[in-house]
Design a protein around this motif. Structure first.
Motif, short mmCIF file in Angstrom:
data_model
loop_
_atom_site.label_atom_id
_atom_site.label_comp_id
_atom_site.label_asym_id
_atom_site.label_seq_id
_atom_site.Cartn_x
_atom_site.Cartn_y
_atom_site.Cartn_z
N PHE A 128 -1.56 16.38 20.07
CA PHE A 128 -2.01 16.60 18.72
C PHE A 128 -1.52 15.49 17.65
O PHE A 128 -2.28 14.90 16.85
CB PHE A 128 -2.01 18.03 18.05
N ILE A 129 -0.22 15.51 17.53
CA ILE A 129 0.36 14.39 16.88
C ILE A 129 0.03 13.03 17.11
O ILE A 129 -0.11 12.09 16.43
CB ILE A 129 2.08 14.53 17.13
N GLY A 130 -0.15 12.78 18.57
CA GLY A 130 -0.84 11.47 18.89
C GLY A 130 -2.15 11.06 18.34
O GLY A 130 -2.30 10.01 17.98
N VAL A 131 -2.78 12.41 18.37
CA VAL A 131 -4.28 11.87 17.76
C VAL A 131 -4.10 11.75 16.44
O VAL A 131 -4.81 10.92 15.75
CB VAL A 131 -5.07 13.19 18.11
N VAL A 132 -3.27 12.61 15.54
CA VAL A 132 -3.31 12.41 14.17
C VAL A 132 -2.66 10.99 13.86
O VAL A 132 -3.04 10.29 12.78
CB VAL A 132 -2.14 13.41 13.63
N TRP A 133 -1.50 10.43 14.62
CA TRP A 133 -1.14 9.18 14.43
C TRP A 133 -2.18 8.26 14.72
O TRP A 133 -2.18 7.25 13.79
CB TRP A 133 0.09 8.96 15.36
N HIS A 134 -2.96 8.37 15.70
CA HIS A 134 -4.01 7.50 16.02
C HIS A 134 -4.90 7.37 14.65
O HIS A 134 -5.57 6.28 14.29
CB HIS A 134 -4.80 7.69 17.22
N TYR A 135 -5.31 8.58 14.24
CA TYR A 135 -6.20 8.93 13.17
C TYR A 135 -5.51 8.04 11.67
O TYR A 135 -6.20 7.08 11.09
CB TYR A 135 -6.46 10.21 12.76
N HIS A 136 -4.39 8.26 11.66
CA HIS A 136 -3.82 7.40 10.59
C HIS A 136 -3.81 6.14 10.61
O HIS A 136 -3.69 5.13 9.67
CB HIS A 136 -2.30 8.08 10.25
N GLN A 137 -3.38 5.69 11.85
CA GLN A 137 -3.11 4.15 12.11
C GLN A 137 -4.98 3.53 11.73
O GLN A 137 -5.15 2.48 11.35
CB GLN A 137 -2.75 3.73 13.48
N THR A 138 -5.64 4.15 12.30
CA THR A 138 -7.05 3.90 11.87
C THR A 138 -7.45 3.87 10.63
O THR A 138 -7.84 2.76 10.06
CB THR A 138 -8.00 4.77 12.76
N LEU A 139 -6.85 4.80 10.02
CA LEU A 139 -7.29 4.91 8.68
C LEU A 139 -6.52 3.77 7.85
O LEU A 139 -6.88 3.34 6.88
CB LEU A 139 -6.72 6.24 7.97
N ALA A 140 -5.24 3.58 8.09
CA ALA A 140 -4.47 2.48 7.39
C ALA A 140 -5.25 1.15 7.87
O ALA A 140 -5.17 0.40 6.79
CB ALA A 140 -3.22 2.25 8.08
N THR A 141 -5.44 0.87 8.90
CA THR A 141 -6.39 -0.21 9.19
C THR A 141 -7.71 -0.42 8.50
O THR A 141 -7.99 -1.54 7.80
CB THR A 141 -6.79 -0.31 10.79
N VAL A 142 -8.42 0.68 8.35
CA VAL A 142 -9.60 0.72 7.36
C VAL A 142 -9.08 0.31 6.07
O VAL A 142 -9.91 -0.43 5.22
CB VAL A 142 -10.23 1.84 7.40
N LEU A 143 -8.00 0.94 5.50
CA LEU A 143 -7.52 0.62 4.20
C LEU A 143 -7.26 -0.76 3.86
O LEU A 143 -7.33 -1.55 3.02
CB LEU A 143 -6.32 1.76 3.87
N GLY A 144 -6.36 -1.08 4.98
CA GLY A 144 -6.25 -2.70 5.00
C GLY A 144 -7.36 -3.71 4.83
O GLY A 144 -7.23 -4.58 4.14
N ASP A 145 -8.44 -3.38 5.68
CA ASP A 145 -9.74 -3.96 5.56
C ASP A 145 -10.29 -3.97 4.17
O ASP A 145 -10.81 -4.96 3.85
CB ASP A 145 -10.57 -3.40 6.73
N TYR A 146 -10.15 -2.69 3.58
CA TYR A 146 -10.75 -2.63 2.34
C TYR A 146 -9.98 -3.53 1.35
O TYR A 146 -10.58 -3.89 0.55
CB TYR A 146 -10.92 -1.04 2.02
N ARG A 147 -8.73 -3.40 1.48
CA ARG A 147 -8.04 -4.10 0.56
C ARG A 147 -8.32 -5.72 0.65
O ARG A 147 -8.10 -6.40 -0.31
CB ARG A 147 -6.34 -4.16 0.92
N GLN A 148 -8.42 -6.15 1.97
CA GLN A 148 -8.89 -7.46 2.16
C GLN A 148 -10.25 -7.78 1.41
O GLN A 148 -10.33 -8.88 0.71
CB GLN A 148 -8.99 -7.82 3.66
N LEU A 149 -11.23 -6.75 1.47
CA LEU A 149 -12.56 -6.91 0.97
C LEU A 149 -12.39 -6.90 -0.69
O LEU A 149 -12.90 -7.76 -1.40
CB LEU A 149 -13.40 -5.72 1.14
N GLN A 150 -11.38 -6.01 -1.15
CA GLN A 150 -11.07 -5.99 -2.64
C GLN A 150 -10.57 -7.22 -2.96
O GLN A 150 -10.79 -7.78 -4.34
CB GLN A 150 -10.11 -5.01 -2.70
N VAL A 151 -9.59 -8.00 -2.14
CA VAL A 151 -9.20 -9.19 -2.46
C VAL A 151 -10.30 -10.20 -2.78
O VAL A 151 -10.03 -11.12 -3.71
CB VAL A 151 -8.05 -9.95 -1.41
#
Length: 565
Positions: free
Chosen positions: A25-48
């Protein structure tokens, strides 16, 4: 694997299972957070990219405001517009600095923009300073200086504008001579009228007051002395060739007019002003040479006149200062033109650079959006795979742990059933030294089955021995005795073998007790729960086996004698 699981208690196995599921479960949550962090990074790039576009548009708008303030300054020549341009430029510098803080590409663009804006600002300040030197209005700078000089020159030129007076004087003299020649009273009346007009012109002229009064006095002398001369001329008397006090007064008037007469000076000065204003209005390079030529012509007019040398020097000085200031203004105007072109060239380079930044941001954003879309789909598929794998692994772990617990319980249930209704032959597989409760139950159940089997075999062999003894005692023939002896011998051998088995098991228990005692001696004062149970089991096993051996010695002696026989 069995040895490892046998060392775990049931609670520990269940805890291990929950731990592994939690880790999944922790691995799944970690993967979810990694995916979310990547999405947020992509959004920040678009925001740039959006910030880059927004700042670029703001820079364009601010640049347009700067150019508008600049043009209003160049048209209206007011300090307020120069100050507004400086304020807009400062705001523009702040916008460019904000653009430089966005990313590396924007930093390079901002550096180029800063260079261009610095060049534009330097040129604008140079243009503004040149206009201040040139004069922001007609009363300041070089424009005010030469305007003041030419106004004084124009005022003095009015003092030397006696052309009409001189012409009027010549008209009077001509009519005077016509009177002497023709002796007609009409010419006397004409002279009187011309004298009155001369007086009028003199009173309205721009001559100095002292000169005007001197001319008026001489005109009065002329008018007074002319009347007797006119009477004589009309009567045909002796007029002495037209000579007399009136003639001398006329000569004096002419001398005074010549002393203050520069031909066409005022008109030439007005023509000079016309060409000057043509240049200020149109900025055409053909007008300054015209102004210089007119100034030279005015100098020639002044030099050829009969005015006093002091007056000539004054007029020459004013004309020289005017020409010098005007040519300096022309030079400043040319410098302003050059600086304005350089300023416009620098400003014209800013807009394409900003547009290039916007286009680059749009291209990069479009490319990044496509990459983000593709990677998002891939991450979505990966997330589904991870979740599915976690569910499968969790279910597999649950099944494995459950089966390892249930399998032995089922074996023990079957063994107990056999123990209750028959003679069990199989055993529950166990691991020596295991901490598992199921393993301990299996060991205990195996010991129970072994003890039961030992008792049953001992009981059967004892019963066989008793039956053999009974048959031997009741045998009536030798054959019966021999058969009974064989049965007794077989029963004795079977019991002996059983005793050897019990002996071997007692030796095992003894070795186990010895091993535990050695561990206790190696670590005094520390007895583990596992060792304590092992000692208990070994002791009980030995006690049970000793109970089996606690039988009557007689049969054994007899069996031994039988064996020896």
């Amino acid at each position: 694997m069995d040895k490892f699981f046998s060392r775990l208690r049931i609670g520990e196995k269940i805890g291990l299972g929950f731990t592994l599921v939690g880790l999944l479960f922790i691995g799944v949550v970690w993967h979810y957070h990694q995916t979310l962090a990547t999405v947020l990074g992509d959004y920040r790039q678009l925001q740039v990219f959006e910030v880059r576009k927004s700042l670029a548009l703001e820079i364009e708008i601010e640049l347009a405001a700067v150019r508008d303030a600049e043009k209003r300054f160049l048209i209206e020549h007011q300090e307020a517009f120069a100050e507004e341009t400086d304020k807009r430029l400062q705001t523009l510098h702040d916008k460019v600095a904000a653009l430089a803080a966005v990313d590396q590409d924007s930093r390079q663009t901002a550096a180029a923009l800063q260079d261009l804006l610095s060049t534009y600002e330097e040129r604008f300040h140079a243009v503004a300073d040149a206009w201040r030197i040139m004069g922001l209005d007609e009363d300041s700078g070089l424009q005010g200086a030469f305007r003041d000089k030419v106004h004084r020159l124009q005022a003095l030129a009015a003092n030397y504008n006696v052309d009409r007076l001189y012409t009027q004087l010549l008209q009077i003299r001509r009519s005077e001579k016509d009177l002497a020649l023709r002796q007609d009273s009409a010419y006397r009346d004409l002279v009187r009228r011309l004298i009155a007009e001369f007086r009028q012109l003199l009173e309205t002229s721009a001559l100095q007051e002292a000169v005007r009064q001197e001319l008026l006095a001489e005109l009065t002398v002329y008018a007074t002395s002319f009347e007797p001369y006119a009477e004589k001329a009309l009567k045909g008397g002796n007029i002495s060739g037209g000579k007399g006090p009136f003639r001398d007064a006329a000569h004096r008037i002419e001398a005074i007019l010549n002393a203050y007469h520069v031909a066409e000076l005022e008109a030439s000065v007005l023509q000079l002003r016309r060409r000057e204003k043509d240049f200020l209005l149109r900025g055409d390079d053909s007008y300054p040479p015209m102004v210089v030529a007119l100034a030279d012509a005015i100098r020639a007019q002044i030099a050829s006149s009969l005015i006093a040398d002091a007056d000539k020097s004054l007029l020459f000085g004013l004309l020289h200062d005017y020409q010098q200031d005007f040519l300096a203004l022309v030079e400043q105007s040319n410098s302003i033109g050059t600086l304005s072109r350089e300023m416009s060239a620098a400003a014209d380079l800013v807009a394409p650079l900003v547009k290039k930044n916007v286009d680059q941001a749009n291209q990069m954003m479009a490319s990044r959006v496509a990459e983000i879309t593709e990677s998002s789909e891939a991450r979505s598929r990966l997330s589904l795979i991870v979740v599915a794998c976690a569910i499968v692994l969790g279910a597999l772990l649950a099944v494995v742990i459950t089966l390892r617990i249930v399998h032995r319980v089922r074996l023990m249930a079957g063994l107990l059933d056999d123990l209750a209704y028959g003679s069990p032959t199989r055993r529950v597989p166990t691991v020596s030294g295991g901490r598992n409760e199921i393993n301990a139950m299996g060991e205990s159940l195996n010991s129970l089955v072994d003890h039961r089997a030992t008792f049953m075999r001992w009981w059967k062999e004892s019963m066989a021995e008793v039956n053999a003894r009974r048959e031997l005692a009741s045998a009536s023939s030798d054959e019966e005795k021999d058969e009974a002896m064989r049965d007794l011998r077989a029963a004795g051998i079977a019991k002996l073998q059983l005793l050897n088995g019990i002996r071997a098991r007692l030796l095992q228990h003894g070795e186990r007790v010895l091993d535990i005692s050695q561990r206790i001696q190696a670590a005094p004062g520390s007895v583990s729960e596992q060792d304590a149970k092992a000692l208990e089991h070994a002791a009980k096993g030995m006690a049970t086996l000793f109970e089996v051996l606690a039988t009557d010695d007689t049969p054994s002696s007899e069996a031994a004698s039988v064996f020896s026989a």
